[in-house]
Design an enzyme around this catalytic site. Structure first.
Site, PDB file in Angstrom:
ATOM      1  N   PHE A 200       3.273  42.615  81.310  1.00  0.00           N
ATOM      2  CA  PHE A 200       2.270  41.879  80.556  1.00  0.00           C
ATOM      3  C   PHE A 200       1.360  41.082  81.499  1.00  0.00           C
ATOM      4  CE2 PHE A 200       0.928  38.003  78.348  1.00  0.00           C
ATOM      5  CZ  PHE A 200       0.221  38.572  77.303  1.00  0.00           C
ATOM      6  N   ASP A 201       2.022  40.356  82.427  1.00  0.00           N
ATOM      7  CA  ASP A 201       1.239  39.545  83.370  1.00  0.00           C
ATOM      8  C   ASP A 201       0.411  40.415  84.303  1.00  0.00           C
ATOM      9  OD1 ASP A 201       3.653  36.847  83.730  1.00  0.00           O
ATOM     10  OD2 ASP A 201       2.096  37.267  82.241  1.00  0.00           O
TER      11      ASP A 201
ATOM     12  N   ASP B 267      -0.859  43.354  83.583  1.00  0.00           N
ATOM     13  CA  ASP B 267      -2.011  43.851  82.829  1.00  0.00           C
ATOM     14  C   ASP B 267      -3.070  42.774  82.659  1.00  0.00           C
ATOM     15  OD1 ASP B 267      -0.938  46.305  82.664  1.00  0.00           O
ATOM     16  OD2 ASP B 267      -0.075  46.044  80.670  1.00  0.00           O
TER      17      ASP B 267
ATOM     18  N   LEU C 185      26.096  55.903  82.116  1.00  0.00           N
ATOM     19  CA  LEU C 185      27.509  56.223  82.310  1.00  0.00           C
ATOM     20  C   LEU C 185      28.242  55.012  82.858  1.00  0.00           C
ATOM     21  CD1 LEU C 185      27.131  59.655  84.124  1.00  0.00           C
ATOM     22  CD2 LEU C 185      28.050  59.305  81.832  1.00  0.00           C
TER      23      LEU C 185
ATOM     24  N   GLU D 168      30.594  67.265  87.995  1.00  0.00           N
ATOM     25  CA  GLU D 168      29.240  67.608  88.447  1.00  0.00           C
ATOM     26  C   GLU D 168      28.806  66.629  89.526  1.00  0.00           C
ATOM     27  OE1 GLU D 168      26.758  67.363  84.985  1.00  0.00           O
ATOM     28  OE2 GLU D 168      27.991  68.804  83.895  1.00  0.00           O
TER      29      GLU D 168
ATOM     30  N   LYS E  64      26.353  63.909  91.046  1.00  0.00           N
ATOM     31  CA  LYS E  64      25.477  62.920  90.417  1.00  0.00           C
ATOM     32  C   LYS E  64      24.208  62.833  91.251  1.00  0.00           C
ATOM     33  CE  LYS E  64      25.575  58.359  88.309  1.00  0.00           C
ATOM     34  NZ  LYS E  64      24.330  57.824  88.780  1.00  0.00           N
TER      35      LYS E  64
ATOM     36  N   ASP F 255      20.624  61.893  92.624  1.00  0.00           N
ATOM     37  CA  ASP F 255      19.984  60.586  92.707  1.00  0.00           C
ATOM     38  C   ASP F 255      18.476  60.735  92.515  1.00  0.00           C
ATOM     39  OD1 ASP F 255      19.826  57.918  92.983  1.00  0.00           O
ATOM     40  OD2 ASP F 255      20.139  57.871  95.160  1.00  0.00           O
TER      41      ASP F 255
ATOM     42  N   ARG G 142      13.543  58.272  80.874  1.00  0.00           N
ATOM     43  CA  ARG G 142      14.620  57.577  80.164  1.00  0.00           C
ATOM     44  C   ARG G 142      14.124  56.259  79.552  1.00  0.00           C
ATOM     45  NH1 ARG G 142      18.536  53.785  81.296  1.00  0.00           N
ATOM     46  NH2 ARG G 142      20.428  54.107  80.091  1.00  0.00           N
TER      47      ARG G 142
ATOM     48  N   TYR H  65      21.490  69.071  83.068  1.00  0.00           N
ATOM     49  CA  TYR H  65      22.930  68.890  82.881  1.00  0.00           C
ATOM     50  C   TYR H  65      23.339  68.519  81.459  1.00  0.00           C
ATOM     51  CZ  TYR H  65      21.195  64.220  84.159  1.00  0.00           C
ATOM     52  OH  TYR H  65      20.467  63.069  84.245  1.00  0.00           O
TER      53      TYR H  65
ATOM     54  N   LYS I 202      31.107  56.510  91.935  1.00  0.00           N
ATOM     55  CA  LYS I 202      30.044  56.249  92.917  1.00  0.00           C
ATOM     56  C   LYS I 202      30.636  56.265  94.331  1.00  0.00           C
ATOM     57  CE  LYS I 202      26.174  54.998  90.634  1.00  0.00           C
ATOM     58  NZ  LYS I 202      25.522  53.734  90.800  1.00  0.00           N
TER      59      LYS I 202
ATOM     60  N   CYS J 187      -2.355  48.252 120.819  1.00  0.00           N
ATOM     61  CA  CYS J 187      -1.775  49.590 120.873  1.00  0.00           C
ATOM     62  C   CYS J 187      -0.851  49.711 122.088  1.00  0.00           C
ATOM     63  CB  CYS J 187      -2.892  50.627 120.939  1.00  0.00           C
ATOM     64  SG  CYS J 187      -2.264  52.296 121.165  1.00  0.00           S
TER      65      CYS J 187
ATOM     66  N   CYS K 126      -2.729  52.297 124.572  1.00  0.00           N
ATOM     67  CA  CYS K 126      -4.034  52.108 125.211  1.00  0.00           C
ATOM     68  C   CYS K 126      -4.536  50.667 125.151  1.00  0.00           C
ATOM     69  CB  CYS K 126      -5.060  53.059 124.584  1.00  0.00           C
ATOM     70  SG  CYS K 126      -5.522  52.565 122.918  1.00  0.00           S
TER      71      CYS K 126
ATOM     72  N   CYS L  39      -4.382  52.185 115.507  1.00  0.00           N
ATOM     73  CA  CYS L  39      -5.210  52.012 116.702  1.00  0.00           C
ATOM     74  C   CYS L  39      -6.529  52.743 116.451  1.00  0.00           C
ATOM     75  CB  CYS L  39      -4.479  52.602 117.903  1.00  0.00           C
ATOM     76  SG  CYS L  39      -5.575  52.802 119.315  1.00  0.00           S
TER      77      CYS L  39
ATOM     78  N   CYS M  13      -7.287  57.119 123.083  1.00  0.00           N
ATOM     79  CA  CYS M  13      -5.869  56.761 123.043  1.00  0.00           C
ATOM     80  C   CYS M  13      -5.030  58.034 123.238  1.00  0.00           C
ATOM     81  CB  CYS M  13      -5.585  56.082 121.700  1.00  0.00           C
ATOM     82  SG  CYS M  13      -3.871  55.654 121.455  1.00  0.00           S
TER      83      CYS M  13
HETATM   84  S1  IVH Z   1      25.139  62.966  82.291  1.00  0.00           S
HETATM   85  C1  IVH Z   1      25.520  60.204  78.517  1.00  0.00           C
HETATM   86  N1  IVH Z   1      25.183  64.225  84.581  1.00  0.00           N
HETATM   87  O1  IVH Z   1      23.142  59.271  86.077  1.00  0.00           O
HETATM   88  C2  IVH Z   1      25.207  60.291  79.973  1.00  0.00           C
HETATM   89  N2  IVH Z   1      23.961  62.186  84.453  1.00  0.00           N
HETATM   90  O2  IVH Z   1      24.389  56.693  85.263  1.00  0.00           O
HETATM   91  C3  IVH Z   1      24.436  61.464  80.279  1.00  0.00           C
HETATM   92  N3  IVH Z   1      22.832  61.571  86.530  1.00  0.00           N
HETATM   93  O3  IVH Z   1      21.018  58.448  83.431  1.00  0.00           O
HETATM   94  C4  IVH Z   1      24.215  61.615  81.721  1.00  0.00           C
HETATM   95  N4  IVH Z   1      23.472  63.318  87.703  1.00  0.00           N
HETATM   96  O4  IVH Z   1      20.068  59.877  85.320  1.00  0.00           O
HETATM   97  C5  IVH Z   1      24.737  63.136  83.913  1.00  0.00           C
HETATM   98  N5  IVH Z   1      25.292  65.476  86.527  1.00  0.00           N
HETATM   99  C6  IVH Z   1      24.844  64.418  85.869  1.00  0.00           C
HETATM  100  C7  IVH Z   1      24.022  63.443  86.467  1.00  0.00           C
HETATM  101  C8  IVH Z   1      23.606  62.326  85.719  1.00  0.00           C
HETATM  102  C9  IVH Z   1      22.767  62.208  87.701  1.00  0.00           C
HETATM  103  C10 IVH Z   1      22.180  60.281  86.226  1.00  0.00           C
HETATM  104  C11 IVH Z   1      21.363  60.265  84.963  1.00  0.00           C
HETATM  105  C12 IVH Z   1      21.975  59.207  84.100  1.00  0.00           C
HETATM  106  C13 IVH Z   1      22.704  58.370  85.105  1.00  0.00           C
HETATM  107  C14 IVH Z   1      23.870  57.674  84.443  1.00  0.00           C
END
Ligand code: IVH
Length: 671
Positions: free
Chosen positions: A35-36, A38, A84, A113, A115, A117, A136, A225, A312, A407, A410, A425, A431
């Site tokens: 808000f600020d 904008d 999660l 799976e 995770k 990033d 999201r 996923y 993690k 620099c 040079c 530079c 240079c």
């Molecule tokens: S499943 C109901 N699978 O982690 C949760 N999330 O901390 C559905 N992420 O918002 C998420 N790899 O952005 C899922 N193999 C994976 C993922 C994954 C990365 C991210 C995703 C989520 C966040 C949750």
């Protein structure tokens, strides 16, 4: 308000907003509310309207290439995007497993799976077509970023195989591969632009751009996923992953089915080490109960599902001593600071250096002092990062590290363009690292690819006074005898080098153009420019408006090209290269006319199209006898408009009463 006061005020607000953009996009740590922000932007806009003489093209109000983005449509998620629960050790995972077994018994499987990033994205498909992509956001509602997502090659725009339902949502993670991250960040360093701290910030900063042509220049990828449908189609998550793979979605192949928590723990310990060999960043492992009815039985808490959890990884962090900060000068003159560290073992490799992005990193964020003890972490990047300083170990008399003012190569005083992060530079003619860097770029594999001439030879030839400019490379044949006398190169290597140089005269125009090293003109941009303008003379004569009419050329690139060609020295250099026989005319693709239906008609294509690239539409027009114009004038017959077209173009076309048609209407003209 007096003009002088207005000028000061405009500069002050601009600088402040640029800093907020930096905090938001690069550091991902905003210090102001939307808000600020904008409100301040509005104030600046008002002042600039009142005093247009102080309007800077680089003002935050003028950015279409991105930093100012508050303009996406907000969309509510049909199914909330939950997060999660996190665990950081094995004990917490064993407890998660116990909770599950207590609720549903011992007979179930887990899917493990990686995770990824990046940033999560929800894609909606209707009748096999991608109709919407939403970030999201706060989990309930997010930003609609469909046009940007359409530039991601691995996301299908239209499904061509499999029995998919008429309507479904599929979720995944948009991310940037490490190689792309490092390449683009290096490009940004060379250009004196702010770099992104990690691939995640780069990916999310990219998704927030308003200019999808710029998004398209930044390669992103997406792993899917999670499938969401009204009626349950599959019994298990694993089956759904197999199915969506067969529909054409990019699903990561490293996922595994595990019978029990021991299998999960093995998967985790494998990836804890192996993650450094992936081409992208992961920050943990996601563990999901496989069977959908068991997932339902377990249900959700208010924030996250009870049937899934993330583990993690601990970031590998070590402590070491900062020996000194050194500085490198790139071919564009941008200066990059590097931390030289006492060698230390981190995640399997010995670390001696760490990136220090820019001056602010040294003097503002870390406030580094001489011989500080620093914490170093290995994130995605190949070169690790300094996370923080161990203040307990700082000697009381340690002096703060001041950024250099001249620099290192040079001695020229360094400059910083307002709003940009890097110092540079300005001595581009005198240079050495800039001179040598420009020639090394020119002979490089992606540019002229000159056989028999490498980076070291360029350095030697420069230090011995043989070459100072790119064009001098083409005079080397006249110095063959002197080169031989030097004793440094054998007869054979000299003749190989001269042969290579001679052959390079046949390299196509787009390679020469890329080789010139114009700021922001990378390989793709060079190709687009070469095929759009066809000759260097037309390119040099183009106005900024004509430049932006070319496919994927934004205002920033156009400005840089115009600036480059307005420099007399650059013009002379091009004349010399022309005289040496290099290619400055694009080789025309032979156009076989499909029809004469558009003969005598002229077109401009603008915006982004779902089914075609702008170049494809151009080909269609030309193959049917039509002509492409570079700017809107009364002579123009049609403006073919896609999404996100610039408002100025639209307004101009409307004023001149030029028919504005869609890509489909263009096809109708031909059929
Ligand atoms: S499943 C109901 N699978 O982690 C949760 N999330 O901390 C559905 N992420 O918002 C998420 N790899 O952005 C899922 N193999 C994976 C993922 C994954 C990365 C991210 C995703 C989520 C966040 C949750």
């Amino acid at each position: 308000m007096s003009p002088a006061e207005a000028k000061n005020q405009i500069q002050a607000i601009s600088a402040e907003l640029k800093q907020h953009n930096y905090n938001y996009y690069v550091l991902a740590m905003p210090t102001i509310s939307d808000f600020d922000f904008d409100k301040k932007l509005e104030e600046l806009n008002k002042l600039e309207k009142e005093f247009p003489e102080f309007l800077d093209p680089d003002s935050p109000t003028q950015k279409v290439g991105g930093e100012v983005t508050k303009e996406f449509v907000t969309v509510r998620h049909r199914w909330p995007m939950l997060s999660l629960g996190n665990t950081y050790n094995e004990q917490e995972l064993v407890e998660f497993d116990q909770r599950i077994r207590k609720a549903i018994g011992d007979s179930f499987e887990y899917v493990c799976e990686l995770k990824f990033d990046g940033l999560s994205m929800s894609l909606t498909y209707e009748n096999g077509k991608l109709v919407r992509a939403v970030t999201r956001g706060d989990g309930t509602q997010g930003d609609e970023v469909t046009t940007n997502v359409r530039t991601i090659h691995s996301i299908p725009k239209k499904l061509t195989s499999g029995e998919y339902p008429d309507l479904f949502e599929i979720r995944g993670e948009v991310f940037m591969h490490l190689k792309a991250f490092e390449r683009l960040n290096k490009e940004r360093t060379d250009n004196g632009e702010m770099t992104y701290a990690n691939p995640r910030n780069f990916a999310s900063g990219t998704m927030k751009l308003q200019d999808s042509a710029e998004v398209a220049r930044r390669p992103l990828d997406c792993f899917l996923y999670g499938l969401y449908t009204e009626k349950t189609l599959f019994k298990t998550h694993w089956e759904s992953l197999e199915a969506v793979k067969s529909w054409g979605f990019h699903v990561d192949n490293h996922s595994r089915l595990c019978n029990d928590i021991n299998g999960v723990l093995e998967f985790i310990s494998h990836w804890d080490k192996e993650r450094f060999n992936l081409s992208y960043d992961i920050d943990g492992i996601v563990i999901k109960v496989n069977n959908y009815s068991q997932q339902q039985e377990l249900g959700f808490t208010s924030k996250s599902p009870r049937w899934a959890i993330s583990y993690k990884f601990k970031a590998e962090r070590v402590e070491t001593e900062l020996l000194q900060v050194t500085y490198q000068v790139g071919r564009t003159g941008a200066v990059t600071p590097v931390a030289n560290l006492k060698p230390v073992l981190l995640a399997g490799t010995t670390v001696k250096r760490a990136t220090l992005h820019n001056a602010d990193e040294i003097t503002e964020r870390l406030k580094l002092h001489e011989h500080d003890t620093v914490f170093v972490e290995k994130g995605g990047e190949i070169i690790p990062k300094i996370i923080s300083v161990n203040l307990d170990k700082r000697k009381p008399d340690a002096k703060p590290i001041a950024y250099i003012t001249h620099c290192p190569a040079c001695e020229t005083p360094l400059l910083r363009t307002e709003g940009e992060a890097a110092w540079y530079c300005p001595n581009d003619e005198g240079c050495p690292p800039q001179i040598v860097g420009k020639m090394q770029h020119f002979i490089g594999r992606k540019a002229m690819n000159i056989d028999g001439l490498g980076d070291e030879t360029i350095e030697t030839l420069h230090s011995r006074g043989f070459i100072n400019h790119i064009s001098d490379i083409y005079d080397l044949h006249a110095h063959a005898a002197e080169l031989k006398q030097m004793g440094r190169f054998g007869e054979k290597s000299i003749s190989n080098m001269l042969d290579g140089i001679e052959k390079s005269k046949q390299m196509p125009f787009e390679k020469v153009l890329f080789g010139l090293g114009i700021r922001y003109v990378g390989e793709t941009v060079a190709r687009k420019l070469a095929f759009h303008f066809k000759t260097i003379d037309k390119l040099m004569a183009a106005t900024e408006e004509e430049l932006t009419a070319a496919d994927e050329i934004g205002g920033r690139i156009a400005q840089s090209i115009a600036e480059y060609f307005s420099n007399e020295k650059h013009k002379q250099e091009i004349e010399k290269l022309k005289a040496a026989g290099l290619q400055f005319v694009a080789v025309e693709k032979e156009v076989t006319l499909a029809s004469e239906k558009l003969a005598g008609q002229s077109f401009i294509i603008s915006g982004v199209f779902e089914k075609f690239s702008r170049d494809e539409l151009k080909d269609i027009i030309e193959q049917n006898g039509g002509k492409i114009l570079s700017s809107i004038s009364a002579k123009l017959n049609y403006l073919v408009a896609g999404d996100n077209m610039g408002p100025a173009k639209l307004e101009k076309a409307q004023k001149l009463n030029i028919p504005i048609i869609s890509d489909q209407e263009l096809l109708d003209l031909i059929s």
